[in-house]
Design a protein around this motif. Structure first.
Motif, PDB file in Angstrom:
ATOM      1  N   ALA A  17       0.827  -1.205   0.000  1.00 22.07           N
ATOM      2  CA  ALA A  17       0.000   0.000   0.000  1.00 22.07           C
ATOM      3  C   ALA A  17       0.860   1.253   0.000  1.00 22.07           C
ATOM      4  CB  ALA A  17      -0.925   0.016   1.216  1.00 22.07           C
ATOM      5  N   THR A  18       0.300   2.296  -0.578  1.00 18.72           N
ATOM      6  CA  THR A  18       0.880   3.631  -0.516  1.00 18.72           C
ATOM      7  C   THR A  18      -0.089   4.479   0.308  1.00 18.72           C
ATOM      8  OG1 THR A  18      -0.304   4.474  -2.452  1.00 18.72           O
ATOM      9  CG2 THR A  18       1.799   3.354  -2.858  1.00 18.72           C
ATOM     10  N   LEU A  22      -4.261   0.739  -2.010  1.00 23.05           N
ATOM     11  CA  LEU A  22      -3.642  -0.562  -2.275  1.00 23.05           C
ATOM     12  C   LEU A  22      -2.940  -0.506  -3.632  1.00 23.05           C
ATOM     13  CD1 LEU A  22      -3.391  -3.454  -1.057  1.00 23.05           C
ATOM     14  CD2 LEU A  22      -5.385  -4.071  -2.445  1.00 23.05           C
ATOM     15  N   ALA A  23      -1.649  -0.803  -3.637  1.00 21.36           N
ATOM     16  CA  ALA A  23      -0.853  -0.721  -4.864  1.00 21.36           C
ATOM     17  C   ALA A  23      -0.614  -2.082  -5.492  1.00 21.36           C
ATOM     18  CB  ALA A  23       0.486  -0.043  -4.579  1.00 21.36           C
ATOM     19  N   ALA A  24      -0.618  -3.147  -4.682  1.00 20.95           N
ATOM     20  CA  ALA A  24      -0.325  -4.468  -5.253  1.00 20.95           C
ATOM     21  C   ALA A  24      -0.798  -5.583  -4.334  1.00 20.95           C
ATOM     22  CB  ALA A  24       1.175  -4.624  -5.510  1.00 20.95           C
ATOM     23  N   ALA A  72      -4.505   2.044  -5.839  1.00 20.04           N
ATOM     24  CA  ALA A  72      -3.463   2.925  -6.366  1.00 20.04           C
ATOM     25  C   ALA A  72      -2.461   2.146  -7.218  1.00 20.04           C
ATOM     26  CB  ALA A  72      -2.762   3.629  -5.210  1.00 20.04           C
ATOM     27  N   PRO A  73      -2.955   1.443  -8.255  1.00 17.81           N
ATOM     28  CA  PRO A  73      -2.015   0.696  -9.109  1.00 17.81           C
ATOM     29  C   PRO A  73      -1.252   1.648 -10.025  1.00 17.81           C
ATOM     30  CG  PRO A  73      -4.212   0.550 -10.030  1.00 17.81           C
ATOM     31  CD  PRO A  73      -4.335   1.301  -8.717  1.00 17.81           C
ATOM     32  N   ALA A  74       0.018   1.390 -10.216  1.00 20.60           N
ATOM     33  CA  ALA A  74       0.826   2.185 -11.142  1.00 20.60           C
ATOM     34  C   ALA A  74       0.837   1.496 -12.491  1.00 20.60           C
ATOM     35  CB  ALA A  74       2.246   2.327 -10.609  1.00 20.60           C
TER      36      ALA A  74
END
Length: 162
Positions: A17-18, A22-24, A72-74
């Motif tokens: 998480a950032t 949740l990023a991954a 918050a996926p990049a």
């Protein structure tokens, strides 16, 4: 970034998480080149990681069909478009890569959709496991085909690996 590891029926999952969300959701056997990010420090009490752990546990128990988490996926704009389309696939249903390509208005971009699907950093939460081959066959999956089959089974899809 912060991370936590949770046990699941498909093996240990690393949640990242950032401050934005949740990023991954990474697999135990994940190739580090598939989703490139710094996991940061271990923080199982991070609010997003706590919520993600709880919601994933509910999903695995068959008690949750959708996720209510800040994401918050990049990724590139194209990848973001594909991942948004994945989030529209209802629980217990599947789509082909061609159907996703058509849904985003790029019917000839089937291979590009497959590549974006393979780079989805939010496995399970953004349901890339619901994407199958046009012939109904299970196709490549970062967590492995057995995990994909298990996830579809949780959702009531009776599939058998061939």
């Amino acid at each position: 970034m912060s991370f936590a590891v949770m046990a699941s029926p498909v093996g240990a999952l690393t949640l990242v998480a950032t401050a934005a969300g949740l990023a991954a959701v990474l697999w135990e056997c994940d190739d580090g080149a598939r989703v490139r990010l710094d996991h940061g420090g271990h923080d199982p009490d991070h609010p997003v990681l706590s919520a993600a752990t709880a919601q994933l546990a509910q999903y695995f128990a068959g008690q949750r069909r959708t996720f209510d988490l800040p994401l918050a996926p990049a990724g590139t704009p194209f990848q973001q478009q594909v991942w948004a389309a994945l989030r529209t696939i209802p629980w217990g249903e599947t789509r082909s890569y061609a159907a996703i390509a058509t849904a985003i208005g790029r019917p000839t971009a089937i291979r590009a959709v497959g590549a974006a699907n393979g780079r989805n950093p939010l496995s399970i939460v953004v349901p890339c496991h619901r994407v199958i081959g046009s012939n109904g066959a299970l196709t490549g999956f970062a967590g492995g085909l057995a995990a994909k089959d298990l996830l579809l089974g949780i959702e009531g899809r009776q599939r058998a690996l061939v």
